[in-house]
Design a protein around this motif. Structure first.
Motif, PDB file in Angstrom:
ATOM      1  N   GLY A 136       8.481  42.713  -5.923  1.00  0.00           N
ATOM      2  CA  GLY A 136       9.251  41.669  -5.398  1.00  0.00           C
ATOM      3  C   GLY A 136      10.840  41.897  -5.691  1.00  0.00           C
ATOM      4  N   GLN A 137      11.635  41.211  -5.029  1.00  0.00           N
ATOM      5  CA  GLN A 137      12.962  41.377  -5.020  1.00  0.00           C
ATOM      6  C   GLN A 137      13.749  40.312  -5.775  1.00  0.00           C
ATOM      7  N   ILE A 138      14.535  40.460  -6.870  1.00  0.00           N
ATOM      8  CA  ILE A 138      15.492  39.276  -7.459  1.00  0.00           C
ATOM      9  C   ILE A 138      16.783  39.070  -7.106  1.00  0.00           C
ATOM     10  N   ARG A 139      17.512  38.042  -6.717  1.00  0.00           N
ATOM     11  CA  ARG A 139      18.684  38.011  -6.715  1.00  0.00           C
ATOM     12  C   ARG A 139      19.218  36.917  -7.663  1.00  0.00           C
ATOM     13  N   VAL A 140      20.331  36.941  -8.285  1.00  0.00           N
ATOM     14  CA  VAL A 140      21.161  35.956  -8.958  1.00  0.00           C
ATOM     15  C   VAL A 140      22.358  35.282  -8.589  1.00  0.00           C
ATOM     16  N   ASP A 141      22.510  34.281  -8.662  1.00  0.00           N
ATOM     17  CA  ASP A 141      23.751  33.469  -8.045  1.00  0.00           C
ATOM     18  C   ASP A 141      24.389  32.656  -9.309  1.00  0.00           C
ATOM     19  N   ALA A 142      25.598  32.944  -9.481  1.00  0.00           N
ATOM     20  CA  ALA A 142      26.344  32.361 -10.842  1.00  0.00           C
ATOM     21  C   ALA A 142      27.429  31.643 -10.116  1.00  0.00           C
ATOM     22  N   ASN A 143      27.555  31.198  -8.893  1.00  0.00           N
ATOM     23  CA  ASN A 143      28.533  30.411  -8.490  1.00  0.00           C
ATOM     24  C   ASN A 143      29.986  30.609  -8.531  1.00  0.00           C
ATOM     25  N   GLY A 144      30.278  31.976  -9.231  1.00  0.00           N
ATOM     26  CA  GLY A 144      31.704  31.942  -9.761  1.00  0.00           C
ATOM     27  C   GLY A 144      32.102  31.568 -10.923  1.00  0.00           C
ATOM     28  N   LEU A 145      30.866  31.150 -11.712  1.00  0.00           N
ATOM     29  CA  LEU A 145      31.256  30.503 -13.253  1.00  0.00           C
ATOM     30  C   LEU A 145      31.407  31.345 -14.483  1.00  0.00           C
ATOM     31  N   TRP A 146      31.085  32.836 -14.128  1.00  0.00           N
ATOM     32  CA  TRP A 146      31.360  33.331 -15.561  1.00  0.00           C
ATOM     33  C   TRP A 146      32.778  33.928 -15.406  1.00  0.00           C
ATOM     34  N   SER A 147      33.267  34.481 -16.615  1.00  0.00           N
ATOM     35  CA  SER A 147      34.426  35.301 -16.680  1.00  0.00           C
ATOM     36  C   SER A 147      33.947  36.509 -16.769  1.00  0.00           C
ATOM     37  N   VAL A 148      34.946  37.593 -16.288  1.00  0.00           N
ATOM     38  CA  VAL A 148      34.640  39.091 -16.361  1.00  0.00           C
ATOM     39  C   VAL A 148      33.823  39.418 -17.268  1.00  0.00           C
ATOM     40  N   GLU A 149      34.146  39.118 -18.362  1.00  0.00           N
ATOM     41  CA  GLU A 149      33.283  39.731 -19.706  1.00  0.00           C
ATOM     42  C   GLU A 149      31.955  38.899 -19.706  1.00  0.00           C
ATOM     43  N   ASP A 150      32.108  37.744 -19.552  1.00  0.00           N
ATOM     44  CA  ASP A 150      30.580  37.222 -19.617  1.00  0.00           C
ATOM     45  C   ASP A 150      29.705  37.719 -18.364  1.00  0.00           C
ATOM     46  N   ALA A 151      30.151  37.787 -17.246  1.00  0.00           N
ATOM     47  CA  ALA A 151      29.469  38.390 -16.105  1.00  0.00           C
ATOM     48  C   ALA A 151      29.137  39.817 -16.645  1.00  0.00           C
ATOM     49  N   VAL A 152      29.868  40.651 -17.249  1.00  0.00           N
ATOM     50  CA  VAL A 152      29.285  41.898 -17.481  1.00  0.00           C
ATOM     51  C   VAL A 152      28.155  42.120 -18.358  1.00  0.00           C
ATOM     52  N   SER A 153      28.339  41.020 -19.507  1.00  0.00           N
ATOM     53  CA  SER A 153      27.483  41.144 -20.700  1.00  0.00           C
ATOM     54  C   SER A 153      26.249  40.499 -19.937  1.00  0.00           C
ATOM     55  N   ALA A 154      26.219  39.387 -18.964  1.00  0.00           N
ATOM     56  CA  ALA A 154      25.153  38.745 -18.576  1.00  0.00           C
ATOM     57  C   ALA A 154      24.340  39.842 -17.767  1.00  0.00           C
ATOM     58  N   LEU A 155      24.972  40.529 -16.742  1.00  0.00           N
ATOM     59  CA  LEU A 155      24.325  41.326 -15.919  1.00  0.00           C
ATOM     60  C   LEU A 155      23.725  42.622 -16.532  1.00  0.00           C
ATOM     61  N   VAL A 156      24.411  42.892 -17.444  1.00  0.00           N
ATOM     62  CA  VAL A 156      23.689  44.174 -18.480  1.00  0.00           C
ATOM     63  C   VAL A 156      22.361  43.592 -18.848  1.00  0.00           C
ATOM     64  N   ALA A 157      22.304  42.286 -19.397  1.00  0.00           N
ATOM     65  CA  ALA A 157      21.041  41.778 -19.849  1.00  0.00           C
ATOM     66  C   ALA A 157      19.903  41.708 -19.066  1.00  0.00           C
ATOM     67  N   LEU A 158      20.522  41.206 -17.569  1.00  0.00           N
ATOM     68  CA  LEU A 158      19.618  40.829 -16.538  1.00  0.00           C
ATOM     69  C   LEU A 158      19.108  42.258 -15.663  1.00  0.00           C
ATOM     70  N   ALA A 159      19.847  43.318 -15.859  1.00  0.00           N
ATOM     71  CA  ALA A 159      19.626  44.438 -15.117  1.00  0.00           C
ATOM     72  C   ALA A 159      18.325  44.917 -15.214  1.00  0.00           C
ATOM     73  N   PRO A 160      17.585  45.048 -16.459  1.00  0.00           N
ATOM     74  CA  PRO A 160      16.501  45.578 -16.604  1.00  0.00           C
ATOM     75  C   PRO A 160      15.258  45.102 -15.617  1.00  0.00           C
ATOM     76  N   TYR A 161      15.641  43.722 -15.404  1.00  0.00           N
ATOM     77  CA  TYR A 161      14.442  43.004 -14.570  1.00  0.00           C
ATOM     78  C   TYR A 161      14.665  43.441 -12.993  1.00  0.00           C
ATOM     79  N   GLY A 162      15.447  44.131 -12.680  1.00  0.00           N
ATOM     80  CA  GLY A 162      15.593  44.811 -11.375  1.00  0.00           C
ATOM     81  C   GLY A 162      16.090  43.932 -10.341  1.00  0.00           C
ATOM     82  N   LEU A 163      17.581  43.783 -10.488  1.00  0.00           N
ATOM     83  CA  LEU A 163      18.303  42.880  -9.513  1.00  0.00           C
ATOM     84  C   LEU A 163      18.732  43.480  -8.300  1.00  0.00           C
ATOM     85  N   GLU A 164      18.362  43.019  -6.961  1.00  0.00           N
ATOM     86  CA  GLU A 164      18.699  43.366  -5.730  1.00  0.00           C
ATOM     87  C   GLU A 164      20.522  43.227  -5.791  1.00  0.00           C
TER      88      GLU A 164
END
Length: 329
Positions: A136-164
């Motif tokens: 399956g394909q997974i997309r995530v949507d933050a609606n622009g609510l993260w800061s740069v640092e928060d976005a990088v940290s969150a996406l690193v944590a989420l990347a192992p689940y295979g984000l499209e």
């Protein structure tokens, strides 16, 4: 919009109906979605900018409604694949949410919910992966609510689940460009949504190299024909999505998606499944992971059953008058 393409305001008001559709789960802070429908020569069309949008932003949505109701659009194919949409629910609610999207093998998951945490997001995405399986394909949507640092940290944590891809992790184009550069090595692509549909210049994100693809919504961009022009000039892949529309607005998006998306690109147009009620007896909900590309037949009985309160109808009629004045001037 030229006078030749602009119908008289009285014609819009004459058939205008305002509906309030209850939702299964709170989404974007909304539990009841209001929309205005009116009927043009080509069929029913939709004007449904979110209530907090000002008249200038809402004017693009009215252009889109007039475009779909008064201009002919031919479907380029009979049906299109769509993704499931998972609101910011607890992880244990994910299976029941996905069950409303039979056959969908792609899911868009809301993250960065105010009051939530990255741990909540990871748990939600992990639950989606468990249901969809490895293919399956997974997309995530933050609606622009993260800061740069928060976005990088969150996406690193989420990347192992295979984000499209990650949709609009930060608010601004420069922030998107920075995040894109920093997560590229993790295999996470960046998609721009608000930086396209809410921007004075919807092409700025493409020129800045701030995104790998665009999320395109017919209503906020002024309709099918206006969106096609933006897509062509941007020169980036795109995914057509909805703005939490009724099945009438979903149909507008489906006609657009049929013209620009690949046959296996899942579009974000399965959101009629989020409503407890709709305006047609045959809502454009996913079946076998797809929806048809057609104009739905609106039901008079359902328009009556879902009609908004009189004061809300008056509010929408006033909004229509003001927005019409903007595009007519």
């Amino acid at each position: 919009m030229s006078d030749a393409l602009l119908p008289p305001l009285e014609d819009l008001i004459a058939t205008a109906r305002v509906v309030a559709l209850p939702m299964h789960v709170r989404f974007r802070g909304i539990t009841v979605r209001e929309a205005m429908l009116f009927e043009g020569p080509m069929g029913w069309t939709e004007f449904s900018p979110f209530v907090e949008y000002d008249d200038a932003e809402a004017s693009a949505w009215l252009r889109a409604a007039i475009d779909f109701g008064w201009q002919r659009a031919e479907p380029a194919c009979a049906e299109i694949p769509v993704n499931a949409t998972v609101p910011a629910v607890d992880a244990d609610e994910v299976p029941s949410v996905l069950a409303r999207y039979p056959g969908c093998t792609t899911a868009k998951v809301k993250v960065a919910e105010p009051g939530g945490s990255v741990d909540d997001d990871v748990a939600r995405v992990a639950a989606v992966r468990a249901v969809l399986g490895d293919s399956g394909q997974i997309r995530v949507d933050a609606n622009g609510l993260w800061s740069v640092e928060d976005a990088v940290s969150a996406l690193v944590a989420l990347a192992p689940y295979g984000l499209e891809y990650a949709e609009q992790p930060c608010a601004t184009v420069p922030e998107l460009a920075t995040v894109r550069e920093r997560v590229m090595s993790r295999g996470v692509r960046i998609a721009a949504d608000e930086s396209v549909r809410k921007a004075a210049d919807p092409l700025a994100v493409a020129r800045a190299g701030a995104a790998d693809l665009l999320i395109v919504k017919a209503q906020p961009l002024g309709g099918i024909h206006a969106a096609l022009a933006i897509i062509q000039e941007a020169g980036l892949p795109c995914v057509v999505s909805s703005a939490l529309d009724t099945s009438v607005g979903i149909a507008m998006g489906a006609f657009l998606a049929a013209s620009v998306s690949g046959p296996e690109t899942a579009c974000g147009l399965g959101t009629a499944a989020m409503f407890r009620a709709d305006v047609t007896d045959e809502p454009l909900r996913p079946v076998d992971g797809r929806i048809p590309v057609r104009r739905p037949q609106v039901s008079g009985a359902l328009l009556h059953q879902t009609a908004a309160a009189p004061d809300r109808r008056a509010w929408w009629i006033d909004r229509l008058r003001r927005t019409y004045a903007l595009i007519a001037s």
